[in-house]
Design a protein around this motif. Structure first.
Motif, mmCIF file in Angstrom:
data_model
loop_
_atom_site.group_PDB
_atom_site.id
_atom_site.type_symbol
_atom_site.label_atom_id
_atom_site.label_comp_id
_atom_site.label_asym_id
_atom_site.label_seq_id
_atom_site.Cartn_x
_atom_site.Cartn_y
_atom_site.Cartn_z
ATOM 1 N N ASP A 118 0.803 -1.223 0.000
ATOM 2 C CA ASP A 118 0.000 0.000 0.000
ATOM 3 C C ASP A 118 0.835 1.273 0.000
ATOM 4 O OD1 ASP A 118 -2.431 -1.281 -0.038
ATOM 5 O OD2 ASP A 118 -2.546 -1.448 2.114
ATOM 6 N N ILE A 119 1.970 1.239 -0.619
ATOM 7 C CA ILE A 119 2.876 2.382 -0.625
ATOM 8 C C ILE A 119 3.086 2.827 -2.056
ATOM 9 C CG2 ILE A 119 5.252 3.093 -0.107
ATOM 10 C CD1 ILE A 119 5.148 1.071 2.202
ATOM 11 N N ASN A 120 3.260 4.112 -2.262
ATOM 12 C CA ASN A 120 3.590 4.614 -3.594
ATOM 13 C C ASN A 120 5.066 4.328 -3.838
ATOM 14 O OD1 ASN A 120 3.995 5.922 -5.984
ATOM 15 N ND2 ASN A 120 3.276 7.909 -5.271
ATOM 16 N N TRP A 121 5.358 3.254 -4.550
ATOM 17 C CA TRP A 121 6.730 2.810 -4.773
ATOM 18 C C TRP A 121 7.446 3.647 -5.830
ATOM 19 C CZ3 TRP A 121 8.922 -0.201 -1.319
ATOM 20 C CH2 TRP A 121 8.092 -0.947 -0.486
ATOM 21 N N CYS A 122 6.796 4.627 -6.416
ATOM 22 C CA CYS A 122 7.435 5.522 -7.399
ATOM 23 C C CYS A 122 8.196 6.645 -6.708
ATOM 24 C CB CYS A 122 6.381 6.102 -8.337
ATOM 25 S SG CYS A 122 5.644 4.887 -9.442
ATOM 26 N N MET A 123 8.245 6.635 -5.393
ATOM 27 C CA MET A 123 8.845 7.740 -4.634
ATOM 28 C C MET A 123 10.320 7.938 -4.938
ATOM 29 S SD MET A 123 8.722 5.934 -0.954
ATOM 30 C CE MET A 123 8.956 4.175 -0.880
ATOM 31 N N ALA A 124 11.048 6.921 -5.399
ATOM 32 C CA ALA A 124 12.480 7.061 -5.675
ATOM 33 C C ALA A 124 12.758 7.451 -7.123
ATOM 34 C CB ALA A 124 13.198 5.754 -5.358
ATOM 35 N N ASN A 125 11.746 7.491 -7.953
ATOM 36 C CA ASN A 125 11.929 7.835 -9.366
ATOM 37 C C ASN A 125 11.856 9.343 -9.570
ATOM 38 O OD1 ASN A 125 11.414 4.996 -9.334
ATOM 39 N ND2 ASN A 125 10.986 5.133 -11.511
ATOM 40 N N SER A 126 12.241 9.787 -10.760
ATOM 41 C CA SER A 126 12.185 11.221 -11.063
ATOM 42 C C SER A 126 10.739 11.715 -11.093
ATOM 43 C CB SER A 126 12.885 11.517 -12.392
ATOM 44 O OG SER A 126 12.299 10.744 -13.425
ATOM 45 N N SER A 127 9.821 10.860 -11.511
ATOM 46 C CA SER A 127 8.398 11.186 -11.466
ATOM 47 C C SER A 127 7.732 10.195 -10.529
ATOM 48 C CB SER A 127 7.769 11.077 -12.858
ATOM 49 O OG SER A 127 6.361 11.208 -12.756
ATOM 50 N N ASN A 128 7.000 10.696 -9.550
ATOM 51 C CA ASN A 128 6.351 9.781 -8.614
ATOM 52 C C ASN A 128 4.895 9.509 -8.987
ATOM 53 O OD1 ASN A 128 5.189 12.155 -7.842
ATOM 54 N ND2 ASN A 128 5.974 12.146 -5.767
ATOM 55 N N MET A 129 4.540 9.753 -10.245
ATOM 56 C CA MET A 129 3.201 9.429 -10.740
ATOM 57 C C MET A 129 3.101 7.930 -10.976
ATOM 58 S SD MET A 129 1.397 12.195 -10.933
ATOM 59 C CE MET A 129 0.064 11.610 -11.921
ATOM 60 N N TYR A 130 2.118 7.289 -10.378
ATOM 61 C CA TYR A 130 1.908 5.849 -10.515
ATOM 62 C C TYR A 130 1.039 5.563 -11.734
ATOM 63 C CZ TYR A 130 -0.265 1.349 -9.818
ATOM 64 O OH TYR A 130 -0.737 0.082 -10.016
ATOM 65 N N ASN A 131 1.404 4.527 -12.517
ATOM 66 C CA ASN A 131 0.622 4.139 -13.689
ATOM 67 C C ASN A 131 0.036 2.733 -13.529
ATOM 68 O OD1 ASN A 131 0.782 2.721 -16.653
ATOM 69 N ND2 ASN A 131 -0.022 4.800 -16.732
#
Length: 174
Positions: free
Chosen positions: A147-160
């Motif tokens: 249940d975590i936004n795993w995009c937090m380490a990327n340049s864009s934290n938008m989840y697809n």
């Protein structure tokens, strides 16, 4: 009604004389700091209301939530969003951090270690939303929590969407 006004004026003046703006700000700061520790462990619902997957038509269909690799997946299936079971759709990039799950393949009876990677960089796909939590652990065990936004380490934290790649096979020994 004068007694009502006098009563509240008296109480307000007493509070103003016995406290300062600095103490009020300190109390408010304690409240903000206390909630900062609680909010990150709250669940992150990326499916939203009304975005539920359709009933599965086949057990081996990787576009349905009941596909065996999706036992710990929470999110949209990349197979419904232009990607595959192990690659992101065009225009997105795979998350640098991940969560894992152990799923049993009913075809061969073996357990597989599955790496669930979010695909980041575009808005949520919105198709084939799944929320399976088999053997999920609480939020303080980050590597096994979905249940975590795993995009937090990327340049864009938008989840697809989310892919489910096999990274290991169990040996059957317990």
């Amino acid at each position: 009604m004068k007694w009502f006004d006098d009563f509240f004026e008296h109480k307000t003046r007493r509070v103003a004389q016995s406290s300062s703006r600095r103490s009020a700000l300190a109390k408010l700061g304690k409240i903000f700091v206390g909630t900062a520790f609680v909010l990150p462990v709250l669940p992150f619902d990326r499916i939203g209301q009304g975005a539920h997957a359709a009933a599965p038509s086949k057990a081996n269909d990787d576009t349905t939530c009941d596909y065996w690799r999706y036992c710990a997946l929470d999110g949209f299936l990349c197979t419904c969003c232009g990607g595959t079971i192990s690659s992101c759709p065009p225009g997105t990039e795979i998350s640098k951090v991940t969560w894992v799950g152990t799923c049993r393949n009913p075809a061969d009876g073996k357990d597989y270690l599955i790496s669930y990677n979010d695909c980041c960089g575009a808005t949520a796909c919105g198709h084939c939303g799944c929320n399976r939590n088999e053997r999920e652990r609480p939020g303080y065990r980050m590597g096994v929590h979905n249940d975590i936004n795993w995009c937090m380490a990327n340049s864009s934290n938008m989840y697809n969407c989310t892919v489910a790649a096999i990274v290991g096979v169990g040996d059957g020994k317990s």
